[in-house]
Design an enzyme around this catalytic site. Structure first.
Site, PDB file in Angstrom:
ATOM      1  CG  ASP A 198       0.724   9.254  -0.013  1.00  0.00           C
ATOM      2  OD1 ASP A 198       0.735   8.134   0.526  1.00  0.00           O
ATOM      3  OD2 ASP A 198       0.055  10.212   0.409  1.00  0.00           O
ATOM      4  CG  HIS A 200      -2.004  -1.044   1.138  1.00  0.00           C
ATOM      5  ND1 HIS A 200      -3.313  -0.753   0.796  1.00  0.00           N
ATOM      6  CD2 HIS A 200      -1.965  -2.386   1.337  1.00  0.00           C
ATOM      7  CE1 HIS A 200      -4.033  -1.863   0.807  1.00  0.00           C
ATOM      8  NE2 HIS A 200      -3.238  -2.873   1.132  1.00  0.00           N
TER       9      HIS A 200
END
Length: 456
Positions: A362, A154
């Site tokens: 991110d 993730h």
């Protein structure tokens, strides 16, 4: 497909945790296949872990285990969050390398694998989630499991030269190659992993996602995670969303809202964002008194020193901006270090003229997608998005910025505030179409379809 077996650090054993994100996708597959979800119970015990907690809900079995204080410290606080997290977010300078902590990390991976292995049956598919369990595939293979094991990361995967900063990089890479399918948030992350294998182990990129390495054939692809797009759009018009919008509306007094919503984490680029906000008011005087910036930043991992230092830095930057430009009836930058319900956030997104999603790095950043789905089609806001967020590969009609160039970010915020309604609508419609087409269900099916492919 037979049963789905999920492994993640935290589960959705509490029904209230099934409202969004990973739980939405995993839950449906677990429920429909009678699957099992393994993870940490959330409890920390002093010395010795007892038997796992086993219970069922809606046909899904949960198997959770406590951590000892030493496991929680070495596995979670230290190796996962003071080594893997900073290195994978390109902050090697913040990593605290320790072979002892890695040993604890490996031991916890092995202990969870020992809970999982006896419960596996022929036809099952295992889906492992995130950086806490990079070694899980290796330990499951050692247990004798030959069935499919998928892994989804993730967070970002760094470039090869950064990944090699990990003293244990070879051990981790070999363990990751025991998974059948490796999923990454972006093409860049996938490329970084494959390039590492090509440069270090004479791997062969066979195309179509297939990699030959260590005598195995695995699949590595980008599977950008989505959101429950329809559900979030509905949340933005819920009574709770309306209440939140009314509350902040009283403070705004007709001013334009520029909004940021992030965990308080050094990867999110909050100091750089605050500096950009300062430059917005420094260099674009017409924004003074007519723009209000609100940053929601709930504390994250407050036990870790770097996070305490970050909060101190943000307090100072916000004080400078408000001291320079604030007035009796106007606070230029409101900084709220607390959490809000997702429906409240949806209400704030809906009335924001600009949303700032400017991380330094991110994996995906779902705030960007939530903001898009919360908009009023008749008067949508503008998304300002970092080029270093995984979402930038999909959401190309956002205003893409380099978060390190704080003057350019300020200039882009000003451009967003001045953008015509026609341009705002055109950009938003393209963003909405992507978020809806590539939602959380699309992500789940895309990954599990690959995992169900015959890998022999």
């Amino acid at each position: 497909m037979g049963r789905l077996i999920a492994i993640s650090n935290r589960t959705a054993a509490d029904a209230s945790a099934r409202a969004g994100g990973l739980a939405v996708a995993v839950w449906e597959s677990l429920r429909s296949t009678g699957g099992i979800w393994f993870g940490w119970s959330g409890n920390i015990v002093e010395d010795e872990v007892g038997e796992p907690q086993v219970f069922s809900d809606e046909g899904v079995e949960f198997v959770t285990t406590d951590f000892t204080e030493a496991e929680h410290d070495g596995f979670y606080l230290q190796y996962a969050n003071r080594v893997i997290w900073p290195v994978f977010h390109y902050r090697v300078d913040l990593a605290h390398f320790s072979s002892k902590d890695f040993d604890v990390y490996a031991d916890v991976n092995e202990r969870i694998a020992e809970l999982v292995a006896p419960r596996l049956k022929e036809g099952d598919s295992v889906w492992v989630h995130d950086y806490h369990f990079l070694l899980m595939g290796d330990f499951l293979r050692r247990s004798g499991w030959t069935g499919p094991i998928g892994f989804f990361l993730h967070i970002p995967f760094p470039s090869p030269e950064v990944f090699r900063a990990l003293p244990e990089h070879e051990r981790i890479a070999r363990a990751m190659c025991e998974f059948s399918v490796l999923g990454f948030q972006s093409k860049t992350d996938r490329s970084n992993f494959v390039r590492y294998l090509l440069e270090n182990y004479d791997a062969v990129d066979e195309g179509e996602g297939w990699i030959g390495v260590f005598g195995r054939r695995i699949r590595a692809n980008a599977y950008p995670i989505g959101i429950d797009a329809k559900g979030f759009a509905e949340a933005a018009t819920s009574p709770r969303a309306g209440t939140a919008a009314t509350r902040i509306g009283r403070f705004l007094g007709g001013r334009n809202l520029v909004l940021g919503v992030d965990r308080m984490d050094y990867s999110k680029g909050l100091p750089q964002r605050f500096e950009a906000v300062g430059k917005l008011f420094d260099h674009f005087p017409s924004t003074r008194g007519r723009v209000s910036v609100t940053q929601i930043a709930p504390p994250s991992r407050s036990k870790v020193e770097e996070y305490r230092d970050l909060r101190t830095q943000l307090d100072g930057l916000a004080g400078r901006i408000n001291g320079d430009y604030g007035d009796l009836d106007w606070i230029p930058l409101r900084y709220l270090a607390r959490s809000y319900d997702r429906r409240e956030l949806a209400g704030l997104y809906r009335i924001a003229r600009v949303c700032l999603v400017t991380p330094l790095r991110d994996g995906m950043n779902l705030v960007a997608k939530e903001f898009v789905m919360a908009q009023d089609p008749d008067d949508p806001g503008v998304l300002v998005l970092s080029e270093f967020a995984g979402a930038a590969e999909q959401l190309t009609d956002a205003l893409i910025v380099n978060p390190h160039d704080t003057y350019k970010v300020a200039e882009t915020i000003y451009h967003a505030l001045e953008m015509t309604l026609e341009e705002r609508q055109a950009r938003w419609e393209k963003l909405r179409d992507i978020v809806m087409a590539q939602d959380i269900e699309w992500w789940r099916h895309k990954f599990l379809d690959d995992l169900s492919t015959d890998l022999t």
